[in-house]
Scaffold this active site. Structure first.
Site, PDB file in Angstrom:
ATOM      1  N   GLY A  52     -52.085  48.754 -93.492  1.00 55.87           N
ATOM      2  CA  GLY A  52     -51.395  47.469 -93.068  1.00 55.87           C
ATOM      3  C   GLY A  52     -52.278  46.389 -93.269  1.00 55.87           C
ATOM      4  CD  GLN A  57     -55.444  42.129 -91.033  1.00 53.77           C
ATOM      5  OE1 GLN A  57     -54.486  42.826 -91.179  1.00 53.77           O
ATOM      6  NE2 GLN A  57     -56.581  42.885 -90.731  1.00 53.77           N
ATOM      7  CG  HIS A 146     -53.555  41.434 -87.189  1.00 52.85           C
ATOM      8  ND1 HIS A 146     -54.744  40.986 -86.901  1.00 52.85           N
ATOM      9  CD2 HIS A 146     -53.584  42.663 -87.526  1.00 52.85           C
ATOM     10  CE1 HIS A 146     -55.600  41.815 -87.208  1.00 52.85           C
ATOM     11  NE2 HIS A 146     -54.830  43.000 -87.560  1.00 52.85           N
TER      12      HIS A 146
END
Length: 180
Positions: A52, A57, A146
């Site tokens: 993932g 990110q 996230h």
């Protein structure tokens, strides 16, 4: 190859990872740009041996994630979800060890819903809804965290180095928690 994934060891990168992302606006991007983003994220995730990856990110502030996990017959199933929303989470929970590409070499037991329903959009802006359980449900919740600026270390009671052999202790702890 330069590492494209932001890591918490870099303070400016951690600050970015901990910011809530903004909705992906399909009106501001062409279909090709949305597709190129998915292709890039899939490539980065696979090169890092991940299952993932969220857009933040790789330094992008948008609510987008990709995931790829084995399906029922062992084949990999790929997902790209734009503007995901956790619609429903089961009361049943599962405790499982998690790691993160942005926190290399660290692991921790995380309690998450065993089943979820996630809505969002595909790369063409068409509405999508996925019922997920098991590993897929876990990955979806991890990636949505996230996008909210949360990391797995915020949800675990203890963080372990990958080299530490804590699995026996972890298994004992998990068994005693599930027996309650």
């Amino acid at each position: 190859m330069q590492n494209e994934i932001l890591v918490v060891q870099q303070k400016l990168e951690e600050k970015f990872l901990r910011k809530k992302t903004v909705p992906f606006d399909f009106k501001k991007f062409t279909k090709k740009e949305a597709n190129d983003l998915v292709v890039r994220m899939r490539r980065v995730m696979r090169q890092a041996n991940g299952i993932g990856l969220s857009a933040n990110q790789i330094g992008l502030p948008y609510r987008v994630f990709v995931a790829e996990v084995p399906g029922a017959q062992g084949e990999n199933k790929f997902y790209a979800v734009f503007n995901p929303k956790l619609e429903k989470a089961s009361d049943e929970v599962a405790i499982f060890e998690e790691g993160c590409l942005s926190i290399p070499g660290k692991w921790g037991d995380v309690t998450r819903a065993a089943r979820v329903i996630v809505s969002g959009f595909d790369k063409n802006g068409k509405p999508a809804k996925v019922k997920a359980w098991g590993l897929l449900a876990r990955v979806f919740q991890h990636e949505i965290d996230h996008l909210e600026g949360k990391l797995f270390v915020d949800r675990t009671k203890a963080v372990y180095d990958a080299e530490e052999d804590h699995r026996e202790e972890s298994a004992r702890t998990s068994k005693s928690r599930s027996a309650k």
